[in-house]
Design a protein around this motif. Structure first.
Motif, short mmCIF file in Angstrom:
data_model
loop_
_atom_site.label_atom_id
_atom_site.label_comp_id
_atom_site.label_asym_id
_atom_site.label_seq_id
_atom_site.Cartn_x
_atom_site.Cartn_y
_atom_site.Cartn_z
N ILE A 157 0.84 -1.20 0.00
CA ILE A 157 0.00 0.00 0.00
C ILE A 157 0.87 1.25 0.00
O ILE A 157 0.53 2.25 -0.65
CB ILE A 157 -1.00 -0.01 1.19
CG1 ILE A 157 -2.11 1.02 0.95
CG2 ILE A 157 -0.30 0.24 2.51
CD1 ILE A 157 -2.98 0.71 -0.24
N ALA A 206 2.02 1.77 -3.52
CA ALA A 206 0.91 2.19 -4.38
C ALA A 206 0.66 3.69 -4.24
O ALA A 206 0.33 4.38 -5.22
CB ALA A 206 -0.36 1.41 -4.03
N GLN A 248 -10.69 6.77 -6.10
CA GLN A 248 -10.37 5.36 -6.29
C GLN A 248 -9.23 4.93 -5.38
O GLN A 248 -9.25 3.83 -4.81
CB GLN A 248 -10.00 5.11 -7.76
CG GLN A 248 -9.66 3.66 -8.07
CD GLN A 248 -9.27 3.46 -9.53
OE1 GLN A 248 -9.45 4.36 -10.36
NE2 GLN A 248 -8.72 2.30 -9.85
N MET A 249 -8.22 5.79 -5.21
CA MET A 249 -7.09 5.44 -4.36
C MET A 249 -7.52 5.36 -2.91
O MET A 249 -7.08 4.47 -2.17
CB MET A 249 -5.98 6.48 -4.53
CG MET A 249 -4.66 6.13 -3.84
SD MET A 249 -3.79 4.74 -4.61
CE MET A 249 -3.83 3.53 -3.29
N GLU A 309 -9.19 2.16 -2.40
CA GLU A 309 -8.22 1.06 -2.36
C GLU A 309 -7.58 0.94 -0.98
O GLU A 309 -7.35 -0.16 -0.48
CB GLU A 309 -7.14 1.29 -3.43
CG GLU A 309 -6.17 0.13 -3.57
CD GLU A 309 -5.27 0.27 -4.78
OE1 GLU A 309 -4.10 -0.18 -4.70
OE2 GLU A 309 -5.73 0.80 -5.81
N ALA A 335 -10.08 -0.74 1.24
CA ALA A 335 -10.13 -2.18 0.97
C ALA A 335 -8.90 -2.88 1.54
O ALA A 335 -8.99 -3.99 2.08
CB ALA A 335 -10.24 -2.42 -0.53
N TRP A 336 -7.74 -2.23 1.42
CA TRP A 336 -6.51 -2.79 2.00
C TRP A 336 -6.64 -2.94 3.50
O TRP A 336 -6.29 -3.99 4.06
CB TRP A 336 -5.34 -1.87 1.66
CG TRP A 336 -4.06 -2.22 2.34
CD1 TRP A 336 -3.11 -3.10 1.88
CD2 TRP A 336 -3.58 -1.73 3.60
NE1 TRP A 336 -2.07 -3.18 2.79
CE2 TRP A 336 -2.33 -2.35 3.84
CE3 TRP A 336 -4.08 -0.83 4.53
CZ2 TRP A 336 -1.59 -2.09 4.99
CZ3 TRP A 336 -3.34 -0.57 5.68
CH2 TRP A 336 -2.12 -1.20 5.90
N GLY A 356 -9.60 -6.98 -2.38
CA GLY A 356 -8.80 -5.78 -2.16
C GLY A 356 -7.49 -5.86 -2.91
O GLY A 356 -7.28 -6.77 -3.73
N PRO A 357 -6.57 -4.93 -2.64
CA PRO A 357 -5.32 -4.87 -3.41
C PRO A 357 -4.29 -5.93 -3.02
O PRO A 357 -3.31 -6.12 -3.74
CB PRO A 357 -4.79 -3.47 -3.10
CG PRO A 357 -5.37 -3.14 -1.76
CD PRO A 357 -6.72 -3.79 -1.72
#
Length: 311
Positions: free
Chosen positions: A49, A52, A71-72, A75, A78-79, A90-91
């Motif tokens: 993460i 990213a 969107q980030m 993410e 979700a992480w 998730g990522p």
């Protein structure tokens, strides 16, 4: 899972962790296998993460960042949910998820490191200003204290038959906070030129310290290149802050010594010794210290691993 499949998951995590070539990684290699597995699973999850955000999102032009910000942030949410065991999607790659499930999620580490790092990443993505030292400490709580807490936990926790269980008399974060912030400030000194050159969005120095040194964040790379007299002033201010955390961190080390195994304490003390030596190298001419830091750090890492290989 078969032993071979499990081993493959941890090899996958090692590969991700190894991309950073961090001092923490070298210290972790001195640990017994169960602690290494916990480290590589957790560090890989955090590395993914962080990369990213820093290496992808923050490197994009402003219009692209504006378009991708929502969107980030989703993410990161979700992480965090994956790291807390609350979501499958998730990522995180499935290999990292399985390794986390095998180690971190079976332990009593708790939510703090994952929630803390997620909060720091959101702050980066939202590009919030870091105005003063209080802002810095708030950011550091997630950006550096959170991973430091994981490391202290895995050094001290009892691996047990099925899962790690904390056996420290106080919460791991109480031992990790000053040590983590000290190391982070040394990182900032060491990487000042590189981070400023890549993007001023990677510079995590409060605006108040920059102003006191007569510097502007968006011109920091030029100031380093031209050896602006404000750079040594800024470095001295950062060293003063770091010195205070080092003093408190040494007390944490002393409190931890009787609570850790011999090899675990050796890995932690050796890691801090690397940062102390770099810290002292920046005490005279900052620009000379900056030039000498890469070779010095490589030598210190080699010394740590060589000493750790001795019986």
């Amino acid at each position: 899972m078969t032993d071979r499949a499990r081993e493959g998951d941890f090899d996958f995590c090692r590969e991700i962790a190894g991309r950073a070539n961090a001092n923490l990684l070298h210290a972790a290699r001195l640990l017994p296998v169960p602690r290494q597995e916990f480290f590589f699973a957790s560090y890989a999850a955090m590395r993914l993460i962080d990369d990213a955000v820093d290496d992808d999102f923050l490197m994009r032009p402003a219009p692209e960042r504006d378009a991708a910000r929502g969107q980030m942030l989703a993410e990161i949410d979700a992480w965090e949910a994956q790291c807390l065991g609350r979501a499958e999607q998730g990522p995180l790659p499935e290999q990292v998820q399985r390794a986390m499930r095998d180690t971190v999620l079976a332990s009593d580490l708790g939510d703090m490191p994952w929630a803390g790092l997620a909060a720091a990443m959101r702050r980066d993505v939202e590009e919030r200003d870091m105005k003063d030292w209080e802002d810095f400490l708030s950011y550091a709580e997630g950006a550096t204290v959170a991973p430091a807490t994981v490391f202290i936990y895995l050094l001290a926790a009892d691996p047990g038959q099925t899962a790690f269980r904390c056996r420290l008399p106080e919460a791991p974060v109480t031992y990790a906070a000053d040590l983590g912030i000290f190391c982070y400030l040394v990182h900032i000194l060491r990487d000042l030129a590189k981070d400023a050159e890549r993007s001023d969005r990677l510079v995590t120095i409060p605006q108040s310290l920059l102003e006191e040194a007569g510097l502007e964040k968006h011109r920091l790379a030029e100031a380093v290149r031209t050896r602006d007299p404000g750079i040594p002033l800024l470095a001295a201010a950062l060293r003063t802050k770091a010195g205070g955390h080092l003093k408190m961190g040494r007390q944490s080390l002393m409190r931890l010594k009787p609570l850790l195994g011999t090899r675990e304490y050796f890995a932690l003390a050796g890691l801090i010794r690397i940062y102390e030596t770099l810290f002292e190298r920046f005490s005279a001419d900052f620009f000379e210290g900056l030039a000498a830091a890469p070779a010095l750090e490589r030598s210190l890492r080699a010394d740590l691993l060589n000493a750790g290989a001795e019986p």
